[in-house]
Design a protein around this motif. Sequence first.
Motif, PDB file in Angstrom:
ATOM      1  N   GLU A   1       6.033   0.535   3.576  1.00 35.40           N
ATOM      2  CA  GLU A   1       5.008   0.596   2.613  1.00 35.40           C
ATOM      3  C   GLU A   1       4.296  -0.883   2.282  1.00 35.40           C
ATOM      4  O   GLU A   1       3.856  -0.971   1.264  1.00 35.40           O
ATOM      5  CB  GLU A   1       5.816   0.945   1.379  1.00 35.40           C
ATOM      6  N   THR A   2       4.227  -1.604   3.221  1.00 36.57           N
ATOM      7  CA  THR A   2       3.476  -2.683   3.384  1.00 36.57           C
ATOM      8  C   THR A   2       2.688  -2.716   4.616  1.00 36.57           C
ATOM      9  O   THR A   2       3.103  -2.390   5.757  1.00 36.57           O
ATOM     10  CB  THR A   2       4.181  -4.073   3.118  1.00 36.57           C
TER      11      THR A   2
ATOM     12  N   LEU B   1       0.809  -1.259  -0.105  1.00 32.32           N
ATOM     13  CA  LEU B   1      -0.184   0.193  -0.033  1.00 32.32           C
ATOM     14  C   LEU B   1       0.739   1.322  -0.030  1.00 32.32           C
ATOM     15  O   LEU B   1       2.035   1.228   0.706  1.00 32.32           O
ATOM     16  CB  LEU B   1      -0.938   0.178   1.215  1.00 32.32           C
ATOM     17  N   PRO B   2       0.511   2.286  -0.512  1.00 37.35           N
ATOM     18  CA  PRO B   2       1.216   3.525  -0.565  1.00 37.35           C
ATOM     19  C   PRO B   2       1.502   3.993   0.780  1.00 37.35           C
ATOM     20  O   PRO B   2       0.603   3.793   1.822  1.00 37.35           O
ATOM     21  CB  PRO B   2       0.417   4.697  -1.549  1.00 37.35           C
ATOM     22  N   ARG B   3       2.658   4.740   1.220  1.00 34.53           N
ATOM     23  CA  ARG B   3       3.163   4.868   2.270  1.00 34.53           C
ATOM     24  C   ARG B   3       1.955   6.020   3.205  1.00 34.53           C
ATOM     25  O   ARG B   3       1.669   5.913   4.239  1.00 34.53           O
ATOM     26  CB  ARG B   3       4.469   5.545   2.490  1.00 34.53           C
ATOM     27  N   ALA B   4       1.588   6.924   2.129  1.00 32.19           N
ATOM     28  CA  ALA B   4       0.664   7.991   2.823  1.00 32.19           C
ATOM     29  C   ALA B   4      -0.694   7.269   3.138  1.00 32.19           C
ATOM     30  O   ALA B   4      -1.454   7.673   4.003  1.00 32.19           O
ATOM     31  CB  ALA B   4       0.453   9.065   1.690  1.00 32.19           C
ATOM     32  N   THR B   5      -1.050   6.208   2.430  1.00 32.86           N
ATOM     33  CA  THR B   5      -2.395   5.459   2.724  1.00 32.86           C
ATOM     34  C   THR B   5      -2.193   4.906   4.046  1.00 32.86           C
ATOM     35  O   THR B   5      -3.264   4.911   4.813  1.00 32.86           O
ATOM     36  CB  THR B   5      -2.650   4.442   1.685  1.00 32.86           C
ATOM     37  N   ILE B   6      -0.937   4.219   4.334  1.00 34.99           N
ATOM     38  CA  ILE B   6      -0.874   3.674   5.490  1.00 34.99           C
ATOM     39  C   ILE B   6      -0.878   4.291   6.737  1.00 34.99           C
ATOM     40  O   ILE B   6      -1.772   4.118   7.820  1.00 34.99           O
ATOM     41  CB  ILE B   6       0.609   2.680   5.679  1.00 34.99           C
ATOM     42  N   GLU B   7      -0.270   5.630   6.582  1.00 34.10           N
ATOM     43  CA  GLU B   7      -0.155   6.478   7.758  1.00 34.10           C
ATOM     44  C   GLU B   7      -1.577   7.097   7.679  1.00 34.10           C
ATOM     45  O   GLU B   7      -2.098   7.256   9.002  1.00 34.10           O
ATOM     46  CB  GLU B   7       0.801   7.485   7.461  1.00 34.10           C
ATOM     47  N   GLU B   8      -2.453   7.404   6.869  1.00 35.31           N
ATOM     48  CA  GLU B   8      -3.816   7.808   7.064  1.00 35.31           C
ATOM     49  C   GLU B   8      -4.630   6.987   7.969  1.00 35.31           C
ATOM     50  O   GLU B   8      -5.575   7.291   8.803  1.00 35.31           O
ATOM     51  CB  GLU B   8      -4.079   8.081   5.939  1.00 35.31           C
ATOM     52  N   ARG B   9      -4.511   5.483   7.369  1.00 38.29           N
ATOM     53  CA  ARG B   9      -5.501   4.374   7.792  1.00 38.29           C
ATOM     54  C   ARG B   9      -5.235   4.031   9.283  1.00 38.29           C
ATOM     55  O   ARG B   9      -6.124   3.752  10.182  1.00 38.29           O
ATOM     56  CB  ARG B   9      -5.406   3.372   6.964  1.00 38.29           C
ATOM     57  N   PHE B  10      -3.980   4.166   9.756  1.00 41.61           N
ATOM     58  CA  PHE B  10      -3.416   3.835  10.808  1.00 41.61           C
ATOM     59  C   PHE B  10      -3.284   4.797  11.998  1.00 41.61           C
ATOM     60  O   PHE B  10      -3.019   4.406  13.067  1.00 41.61           O
ATOM     61  CB  PHE B  10      -2.153   2.818  10.755  1.00 41.61           C
ATOM     62  N   GLY B  11      -3.520   6.114  11.420  1.00 41.19           N
ATOM     63  CA  GLY B  11      -3.449   7.197  12.260  1.00 41.19           C
ATOM     64  C   GLY B  11      -1.873   7.611  12.796  1.00 41.19           C
ATOM     65  O   GLY B  11      -1.629   8.024  13.788  1.00 41.19           O
ATOM     66  N   VAL B  12      -0.622   7.307  12.044  1.00 45.26           N
ATOM     67  CA  VAL B  12       0.541   7.572  12.424  1.00 45.26           C
ATOM     68  C   VAL B  12       1.187   8.491  11.158  1.00 45.26           C
ATOM     69  O   VAL B  12       0.710   8.593  10.273  1.00 45.26           O
ATOM     70  CB  VAL B  12       1.312   6.224  12.645  1.00 45.26           C
ATOM     71  N   HIS B  13       2.271   8.991  11.539  1.00 44.80           N
ATOM     72  CA  HIS B  13       3.199   9.572  10.414  1.00 44.80           C
ATOM     73  C   HIS B  13       4.636   9.417  10.653  1.00 44.80           C
ATOM     74  O   HIS B  13       5.118   8.917  11.729  1.00 44.80           O
ATOM     75  CB  HIS B  13       2.724  11.126  10.561  1.00 44.80           C
ATOM     76  N   GLY B  14       5.389   9.654   9.645  1.00 44.06           N
ATOM     77  CA  GLY B  14       6.922   9.659   9.779  1.00 44.06           C
ATOM     78  C   GLY B  14       7.427   7.951   9.950  1.00 44.06           C
ATOM     79  O   GLY B  14       6.675   7.328   8.878  1.00 44.06           O
ATOM     80  N   SER B  15       8.073   7.788  10.846  1.00 39.54           N
ATOM     81  CA  SER B  15       8.460   6.504  11.211  1.00 39.54           C
ATOM     82  C   SER B  15       7.536   5.694  12.252  1.00 39.54           C
ATOM     83  O   SER B  15       8.115   4.613  12.419  1.00 39.54           O
ATOM     84  CB  SER B  15       9.891   6.503  11.541  1.00 39.54           C
ATOM     85  N   ASP B  16       6.523   6.252  12.482  1.00 46.82           N
ATOM     86  CA  ASP B  16       5.676   5.632  13.524  1.00 46.82           C
ATOM     87  C   ASP B  16       4.797   4.372  12.924  1.00 46.82           C
ATOM     88  O   ASP B  16       4.532   4.566  11.826  1.00 46.82           O
ATOM     89  CB  ASP B  16       4.788   6.624  13.941  1.00 46.82           C
ATOM     90  N   GLY B  17       4.621   3.505  13.720  1.00 50.72           N
ATOM     91  CA  GLY B  17       3.992   2.287  13.059  1.00 50.72           C
ATOM     92  C   GLY B  17       2.931   1.756  14.181  1.00 50.72           C
ATOM     93  O   GLY B  17       2.924   2.050  15.506  1.00 50.72           O
ATOM     94  N   VAL B  18       2.308   0.762  13.873  1.00 48.03           N
ATOM     95  CA  VAL B  18       1.135   0.056  14.725  1.00 48.03           C
ATOM     96  C   VAL B  18       1.278  -1.465  14.773  1.00 48.03           C
ATOM     97  O   VAL B  18       1.563  -1.840  13.641  1.00 48.03           O
ATOM     98  CB  VAL B  18      -0.232   0.515  13.885  1.00 48.03           C
TER      99      VAL B  18
END
Length: 449
Positions: A249-250, A210-227
């Motif tokens: 990006e995955t 998935l695009p990086r921006a899509t992942i960050e929008e869906r999971f509510g994170v940004h930059g190097s943060d993850g879930v």
Amino acid sequence: MRDRAGPAGAAVTVPEPAEYDFDVLVVGAGPAGSAAALEVARAGYTVALLERGPFAGSKNVYGGVVYGRVLDELIPDWSERMPVQRWVTRRQTMVLDGERSFTVDFRSQNWGREPYNGATTHRAEFDHWLAGRAEAEGATLVTSTVVTALLRTGAGRVVGVRTDRPDGDLTARVVIACDGVNSFLAKQAGLHTGLEAAHTTLGVKETLALPRATIEERFGVHGSDGVDIEILGGTGEIPGGAFVYTNRETVAVGLVLGLEGLSAAGRRPEDLLTELKEHPSVRPLVRGGEVVEYSAHLIPEGGYRSMPTLVGDGILVAGDAAAMCLAAGIWLEGVNFALGSGMYAGRAAAEAVRTGDSRRLAGYRTLLEDSFVLGDHRKLRDAPGLVLSDRMQRRYPGLICDLAEGMFTVDNPRPKPGLRRLLRRAIRRHRLRRRDLARDTLTALRTFG
């Protein structure tokens, strides 16, 4: 190396070596094996790290997080060098029942900066990096090499391994078996009778691009943060669990399924994974993702009570080969226990080589007992039985979701029912006995308290 013919799959009796090819041989270049080789090499002794794949990490699959505290001790500058996908700053525990879900959501930006709590990483990259650190300390990495048997003296002491190479025998003062689930080396050494199906799960995972921006929008994170999301339910009532976690990006989504339950249900794991991705709480996170990898892996989940004997005459067992995977519902951890057990195995082996006394290998067990490795496993020894029980898998997700739905449903003009009434109603609906609920509650408090 010397070529000696012998039956594959059985320990081979050889004379006591006049001299050894290496001080230590480590079989398997996963996290446990590379940590062990790094420690031996760092101590100044010769060590060969044998890997059947073309490179370290080529045959490994991974569905979780690498936690940093053990790496603080093993590789102090790990956070600057490790191939990190994302730092986990948001942790969710999700319960699924039908089309419902109940989620505990915690986030902390403290986890997104030093000293860091955990990170997602691709195993191919992580294992390659870790084996490279062992090589940098002086270990010899030997890839594309399959170990087929142990070498033992007539007295039964392990003195090396046989490989599939033409000049296939290697000798060493100590062998460390890090050859994965159902370790055949531990079996040949008489330390392991093999994992029971009841103590083994099958992990299946899809990696979705998935695009990086899509992942960050869906999971509510940004930059190097993850879930990291750990899930109870969503397994078609087969004992196990599920997970979702983010890379750059995955997105990885997967299931952990009890082998006995999977066989009895007659279901295909890929079909169950498709159903999980269609759940209303999971679908918005993964929709549109392109499958770039599908993988499966056996997981030892019996915990402390299913571990083999860890120390033999000339041999130590670490990582998955030692069933060191913490499957405790709240936690599903393996890599940090592999790193810890490998590190301590390497130290014990180096001490035995230094003193010339193989009895010093027993110190491995002491190191494990004094650390989180066996400390956590011992404390949580009842967790696998509780987490994989029929009630936990089939009844409690519905009970939890019933309570949440009842508490948050506004049913005016009726008065609110109260938690005790909702609990009684849920107990009856799910055919639970109060004494079983009380017993499980006490077990959970004793285990996790």
